[in-house]
Design a protein around this motif. Structure first.
Motif, PDB file in Angstrom:
ATOM      1  N   PHE A 105       0.853  -1.184   0.000  1.00 32.49           N
ATOM      2  CA  PHE A 105       0.000   0.000   0.000  1.00 32.49           C
ATOM      3  C   PHE A 105       0.888   1.232   0.000  1.00 32.49           C
ATOM      4  O   PHE A 105       1.634   1.463   0.946  1.00 32.49           O
ATOM      5  CB  PHE A 105      -0.915  -0.011   1.228  1.00 32.49           C
ATOM      6  N   ASP A 106       0.817   2.007  -1.060  1.00 30.79           N
ATOM      7  CA  ASP A 106       1.592   3.235  -1.196  1.00 30.79           C
ATOM      8  C   ASP A 106       3.066   3.008  -0.849  1.00 30.79           C
ATOM      9  O   ASP A 106       3.665   3.776  -0.089  1.00 30.79           O
ATOM     10  CB  ASP A 106       0.990   4.323  -0.306  1.00 30.79           C
ATOM     11  N   GLY A 107       3.613   1.925  -1.366  1.00 27.40           N
ATOM     12  CA  GLY A 107       5.031   1.667  -1.185  1.00 27.40           C
ATOM     13  C   GLY A 107       5.390   0.905   0.078  1.00 27.40           C
ATOM     14  O   GLY A 107       6.555   0.542   0.266  1.00 27.40           O
ATOM     15  N   GLU A 108       4.421   0.656   0.955  1.00 27.16           N
ATOM     16  CA  GLU A 108       4.736  -0.059   2.182  1.00 27.16           C
ATOM     17  C   GLU A 108       4.048  -1.419   2.186  1.00 27.16           C
ATOM     18  O   GLU A 108       2.837  -1.507   1.934  1.00 27.16           O
ATOM     19  CB  GLU A 108       4.259   0.732   3.401  1.00 27.16           C
ATOM     20  N   GLY A 109       4.788  -2.455   2.468  1.00 29.35           N
ATOM     21  CA  GLY A 109       4.222  -3.791   2.505  1.00 29.35           C
ATOM     22  C   GLY A 109       3.284  -3.940   3.694  1.00 29.35           C
ATOM     23  O   GLY A 109       3.643  -3.615   4.810  1.00 29.35           O
ATOM     24  N   VAL A 110       2.075  -4.442   3.442  1.00 27.77           N
ATOM     25  CA  VAL A 110       1.100  -4.579   4.525  1.00 27.77           C
ATOM     26  C   VAL A 110       1.413  -5.817   5.344  1.00 27.77           C
ATOM     27  O   VAL A 110       1.601  -6.903   4.798  1.00 27.77           O
ATOM     28  CB  VAL A 110      -0.329  -4.668   3.953  1.00 27.77           C
ATOM     29  N   GLY A 111       1.489  -5.651   6.651  1.00 23.48           N
ATOM     30  CA  GLY A 111       1.723  -6.773   7.554  1.00 23.48           C
ATOM     31  C   GLY A 111       3.138  -7.307   7.485  1.00 23.48           C
ATOM     32  O   GLY A 111       3.410  -8.398   7.977  1.00 23.48           O
ATOM     33  N   GLU A 112       4.049  -6.546   6.876  1.00 28.40           N
ATOM     34  CA  GLU A 112       5.435  -7.000   6.827  1.00 28.40           C
ATOM     35  C   GLU A 112       6.227  -6.374   7.955  1.00 28.40           C
ATOM     36  O   GLU A 112       5.778  -5.446   8.633  1.00 28.40           O
ATOM     37  CB  GLU A 112       6.058  -6.627   5.472  1.00 28.40           C
ATOM     38  N   GLN A 113       7.461  -6.876   8.128  1.00 31.88           N
ATOM     39  CA  GLN A 113       8.312  -6.457   9.245  1.00 31.88           C
ATOM     40  C   GLN A 113       8.421  -4.934   9.368  1.00 31.88           C
ATOM     41  O   GLN A 113       8.082  -4.345  10.380  1.00 31.88           O
ATOM     42  CB  GLN A 113       9.705  -7.066   9.047  1.00 31.88           C
ATOM     43  N   HIS A 114       8.896  -4.283   8.295  1.00 31.82           N
ATOM     44  CA  HIS A 114       9.095  -2.834   8.391  1.00 31.82           C
ATOM     45  C   HIS A 114       8.037  -2.081   7.609  1.00 31.82           C
ATOM     46  O   HIS A 114       8.223  -0.938   7.233  1.00 31.82           O
ATOM     47  CB  HIS A 114      10.495  -2.469   7.871  1.00 31.82           C
ATOM     48  N   GLY A 115       6.946  -2.730   7.351  1.00 33.35           N
ATOM     49  CA  GLY A 115       5.914  -2.107   6.525  1.00 33.35           C
ATOM     50  C   GLY A 115       4.790  -1.520   7.361  1.00 33.35           C
ATOM     51  O   GLY A 115       4.990  -1.063   8.479  1.00 33.35           O
ATOM     52  N   LEU A 116       3.606  -1.584   6.753  1.00 34.95           N
ATOM     53  CA  LEU A 116       2.421  -0.993   7.339  1.00 34.95           C
ATOM     54  C   LEU A 116       1.717  -2.055   8.176  1.00 34.95           C
ATOM     55  O   LEU A 116       1.520  -3.176   7.713  1.00 34.95           O
ATOM     56  CB  LEU A 116       1.514  -0.553   6.182  1.00 34.95           C
ATOM     57  N   SER A 117       1.330  -1.723   9.422  1.00 34.71           N
ATOM     58  CA  SER A 117       0.611  -2.715  10.215  1.00 34.71           C
ATOM     59  C   SER A 117      -0.790  -2.889   9.638  1.00 34.71           C
ATOM     60  O   SER A 117      -1.308  -2.002   8.957  1.00 34.71           O
ATOM     61  CB  SER A 117       0.514  -2.257  11.666  1.00 34.71           C
TER      62      SER A 117
END
Lengths: 337, 354, 295
Positions: free
Chosen positions: B78-90
């Motif tokens: 989502f907008d460059g951030e992985g959802v539910g990933e380590q350093h991404g978006l919660s």
């Protein structure tokens, strides 16, 4: 209002043989917890053998109520009917329960939106069709089984012999709908009532069922009353269209005229708000507001509160059916000038 | 629509198989391949329409995106951030940015809560004070065309279907999301009400800079509202492209059949032959190779043995289809043979030996 | 934009907004059977509460000479029992114990059972299996036998019979709570609440409780009639309260021997049990239909 209708029957009815279905000033009302709900408020029409009438309307317009009234399917204790329904010379509203049972299935039968409701889940499709044939025609079990197979083949169910032994839940939605059509046609009815039979189906399957129904109707020469909310479906199947609003037919006529040369502002709105791709990027034309509450209908024209052409006189008297052409009529004062 | 900009949502190889449990020991007896390697992207400010018949996985895709169901595999960015990933978006933050409107307007509102309480619930969960949340609910009701003074204290059963769906839209917007998923959100409405809601959706999108994923089985509605379209069949993407490409130049036989099944609206020119026979097959144990081959008029051997990949047909239109007829040199007789066809397999050899 | 969408509003006839409970109340007020049952129950409950002030005579005062008098005997409108005690007074006093023994176990079971059922239904998985399989074990025994067995093990007495009846009613309430919770959990509004990022506890508090407790409460009201009958049964068997306490079941038991002497008087405690339980039953039916918002 009735006077206007009588005119339209006179020239045709004299020459041609009596129509299969005659409905005169039908009203249906229900007693409920919140008072009396007037679902159908004076419907008149005639339908000849071999013709398809489509009743088009939104939810709460009374289209399904009208259809079920043709077989008196409403709960008897809560429902009161007035007016007249005659199908093939039988006065439906004055039949005894036993006579009604004979008419149902053999003269009139019905298909529904949800085929699971028409079948008993504990018997196979074949058993249920054969059972209906035995009960209405008094033939032997073998003859009935053979007829069930023919019927499934007629509705184009693949490997019909195997499907006879299937239970309703083992079939896909489209197959169940075909099986229900087979059940409804098992005693060769003169009149088929169809209550949104294609609404729950997928697009590709809907078209298959519509084409099948049209083909069967033509081959068997039955009359069909087809209820739908979908203008596109009506265009595919109807000979005649009746647009229903607040329990009345507000426009009736041949399908081409109703779609192409509509008279009533509601029909116009309905057509304009039926979405199609050509309107991309434009605002859709809508009919403001929502259908009226049937427990407290406005006086005068029921569509007046939502109508863009409303005038004071619309709210004063009930609007009769005007006939600019002999077979195309609408309830709108704008036609009268 | 600039293809260089970062997409708001990027979905890669999303996959969900549901086990079917049965028998005495509740063991897995079969798998429903509900969503199988689905990839797509949604640009900022765009509306992506998703069409397909029942069982094609469109609703499952929506629930996977919202993480109402855990995906088996695949990534959602989502907008460059992985959802539910380590350093991404919660997942929680993703849900503030992405909201969903369901088909059944009645079931998606709690019958015991007033309209105001239902709309204010989401903001309260995210720490907005009760007073502010209620104010926001009133403002949103006005925005979706319902007079707050008349509606805040009402209960869902006192509203019409169209009004309830407006409330559901207000509820989805209460968290100020950037992307809204509509799962058959107008399908249950009457035509005249449907048009009102579609107008509302267009207005809201423009006014609030929203991006939409619009799931529907109604091809007319999808054509009206979408910029790009994704066609799904039995858990797979079969064709994707701009609305103009999909409706003007459909390449996949399934897309063509779907379009041909739309009622004509012209009683003088009725559809006479069905575009497809049979029902969509069961997503349990789907056909090998191309999943559409069992209903396809052009199916050949290659369709049963090899699964067609999504082949770019027209890059400017971002038009791609997963059909062997569009893949040059695939071995299908209708495919262009740009690369030399491989030597045909010779099974008769085996027969001689035996 | 506001102007362009607002026309959609104009003809929406505003319905006077009523809350959920006020619409339930409005439906109830039109249902004469339920109202009648409520009135009868109210009379029985109030007379039990105010028994010492209402009862015309001392329910314990025996007399050898006026045993088993007929209904309508002057001074004893409902006759006397086998020890010459005033039946009317004993029936009024008996309502206290009978109602306590009928209602308390259901309330206890309602609290424990709803908790177990909601947890099982909402969490699902292993926890659900542990709770529901345990409940099934209790379900395997007929409720009467189970009540007798537990009471027998614990010994006779008011508290023990309440405990045993509570245990009997936990399984059915847990089951209903679990099945209602499971169906509510799968509704779109719970999905929507999850999609707005709410945690499990918040969802249970805001969205599940309100929708589950209603139907469970109605079900429990229906159980009160069973509970009164079972409690009376326990007393009848000597496992509940002991003589000379007035309690309908116990009265039925002691009057049993005199059934041939004066059947009408002997049947009176049974009539009270019947009226009370049928009123609770009909009331729960009435509540159920009044609380069904969709109908």
């Amino acid at each position: 209002m009735t006077a206007a209708l009588r005119q339209d029957q006179s020239p045709v009815a004299e020459a041609a043989p009596a129509p299969l279905v005659t409905v005169e000033n039908l009203t249906v009302s229900f007693k409920g917890g919140d008072g009396v709900i007037k679902a159908v408020n004076g419907v008149d029409f005639t339908l000849e053998r071999g013709k398809v009438l489509t009743i088009l309307g939104e939810s709460g317009s009374g289209k399904s109520v009208t259809l079920k009234a043709m077989m008196r399917l409403h709960p008897p204790r809560k429902t009161s009917y007035t007016g007249r329904i005659a199908i093939g010379g039988r006065e439906i509203l004055s039949l005894s329960d036993r006579e009604l049972g004979q008419v149902r299935g053999s003269v009139v039968s019905m298909i529904f939106q949800e085929p699971m409701l028409a079948f008993d889940p504990v018997y196979t499709i074949g058993q249920q069709i054969a059972e209906t044939v035995v009960r209405h025609e008094g033939v032997s079990r073998q003859a009935a089984d053979k007829r069930a197979l023919e019927l499934l083949e007629m509705v184009q169910i693949p490997s019909a012999a195997r499907r006879l032994k299937a239970y309703p839940h083992e079939m896909s939605g489209g197959m169940r709908q075909r099986a229900m059509i087979a059940l409804a046609l098992s005693c060769r009815p003169d009149l088929l009532l169809a209550d949104e039979p294609t609404t729950a189906l997928d697009a590709t399957v809907q078209m298959q069922v519509l084409i099948l129904l049209r083909q069967l109707q033509r081959e068997m020469g039955m009359a069909v009353i087809f209820v739908t909310h979908d203008m596109g479906v009506a265009a595919e199947i109807a000979d005649e269209v009746a647009v229903m609003y607040a329990g009345r037919f507000i426009e009736t006529g041949p399908v081409g005229d109703v779609i192409g040369r509509r008279l009533h502002p509601y029909t116009e709105g309905l057509l304009a708000s039926t979405v199609h791709g050509a309107q991309r990027g434009q605002r859709l034309e809508t009919i403001a507001g929502a259908p009226p509450n049937l427990a407290k209908l406005p006086s005068g024209c029921a569509f007046a509160p939502r109508c863009r052409y409303v005038e004071p006189r619309c709210r004063e008297t009930e609007v009769p059916l005007f006939h600019p052409k002999p077979d195309h009529a609408a309830r709108c004062l704008r036609i009268d000038r | 629509m600039e293809s260089k900009a970062q997409p708001l949502l990027l979905v890669k190889d999303l996959k969900k198989y549901f086990p079917i449990l049965g028998g005495v020991l509740n063991r897995k007896v079969a798998t429903v391949q509900a969503v199988d390697e689905v990839s797509f992207e949604v640009a900022k400010g765009e509306t992506l329409g998703v069409v397909g018949e029942s069982g094609c996985g469109k609703s499952t895709t929506a629930r996977l995106l919202m993480r109402l169901i855990e995906p088996d595999e695949g990534a959602v960015i989502f907008d460059g951030e992985g959802v539910g990933e380590q350093h991404g978006l919660s997942v929680r933050d993703m849900r503030r940015n992405m909201q969903m409107v369901f088909q059944d307007s009645y079931a998606s509102l709690n019958p015991r809560l007033t309209i105001e309480e239902s709309i204010a619930f989401g903001p309260k969960v995210h720490g907005v004070s009760g007073k502010v949340a209620r104010e926001r609910a009133r403002a949103l009701l006005a925005k979706v065309g319902l007079d707050p003074n008349l509606f805040v204290r009402r209960y869902p059963h006192e509203l019409s279907g169209g009004q309830r769906q407006r409330v559901n839209i207000a509820r989805a917007l209460a968290l100020e999301p950037r992307l809204v998923i509509f799962d058959e959100a107008v399908s249950a409405l009457d035509k005249s009400v449907e048009a009102q809601v579609l107008n509302l959706l267009n207005d809201l999108k423009r006014e609030m800079n929203l991006t939409y994923i619009f799931i529907s089985h109604d091809l007319n509605v999808v054509q009206y509202i979408s910029d790009r379209v994704l066609v799904m069949y039995l858990g797979k993407v079969v064709e994707t492209g701009t609305v103009e490409a999909i409706y003007g130049d459909p390449r996949h036989p399934y897309t063509r059949a779907l379009l041909a099944s739309m009622p004509s609206m012209d009683p003088g020119n009725r559809t006479t032959a069905p575009a497809l026979t049979g029902d969509p097959p069961n997503p349990i144990n789907p056909p090998s190779g191309c999943r559409f081959r069992t209903r396809c008029a052009f199916a050949e051997e290659i369709c049963a043995s090899t699964e067609p990949r999504l082949e770019m047909i027209h890059p400017a239109e971002r038009h791609a289809a997963a059909c062997h007829m569009e893949i040059a040199g695939s071995g299908h007789s209708k495919a262009m043979a740009t690369s030399p066809p491989k030597a045909p397999p010779q099974p008769q050899h085996m027969g001689v030996v035996a | 934009m506001a102007e362009t969408t607002l026309p959609g509003l104009v003809p929406d006839v505003p319905i006077a907004s009523r809350g959920y409970w006020s619409s339930v109340f409005r439906r109830l007020s039109g249902d004469w059977t339920t109202i009648l049952c409520l009135v009868v129950l109210l009379i029985i409950i109030l007379s039990a509460v105010f028994a010492p002030w209402i009862a015309p005579a001392d329910p314990y005062k025996t007399s050898v000479i006026r045993r088993l008098k007929d209904i309508g005997t002057p001074g004893f409108p409902l006759g006397t029992d086998e020890l010459g005690r005033d039946m009317l007074s004993r029936l009024i006093h008996g309502g206290r114990l009978s109602l306590v023994m009928g209602i308390t176990p259901v309330i206890n079971a309602l609290i424990i059972g709803s908790f177990l059922g909601i947890v099982a239904g909402f969490v699902g998985g292993k926890i659900n299996m542990v709770i529901m399989r345990t409940v099934d074990v209790f379900y395997a025994f007929p409720s009467v036998l189970l009540a007798i067995a537990i009471s027998g093990a614990l010994g006779a007495g008011l508290v023990n019979s309440i405990v045993s009846l509570t245990i009997v009613f936990i399984p059915p309430i847990t089951r209903v709570a679990e099945s209602v919770t499971t169906s509510v959990r799968n509704l779109d509004f719970v999905e929507a609440a999850r999609a707005s990022g709410a945690g499990g506890f918040t969802i249970i508090r805001v969205h599940v409780l309100g929708n589950v407790l209603g139907p469970v409460f109605v079900f429990a009201t229906g159980l009160i009639s069973v509970s009164i009958i079972l409690a009376s049964g326990l007393s009848f068997l000597g496992l509940g309260v002991r003589p000379p306490e007035p309690e309908w079941g116990l009265m039925l038991n002691t009057l049993r021997q005199s059934i041939y002497v004066n059947p009408w008087v002997c049947a009176l405690p049974g009539v009270m049990i019947f009226i009370t339980s049928i009123c609770f039953n009909l009331m729960s039916d009435g509540l159920r239909s009044a609380m069904d918002v969709r109908a």
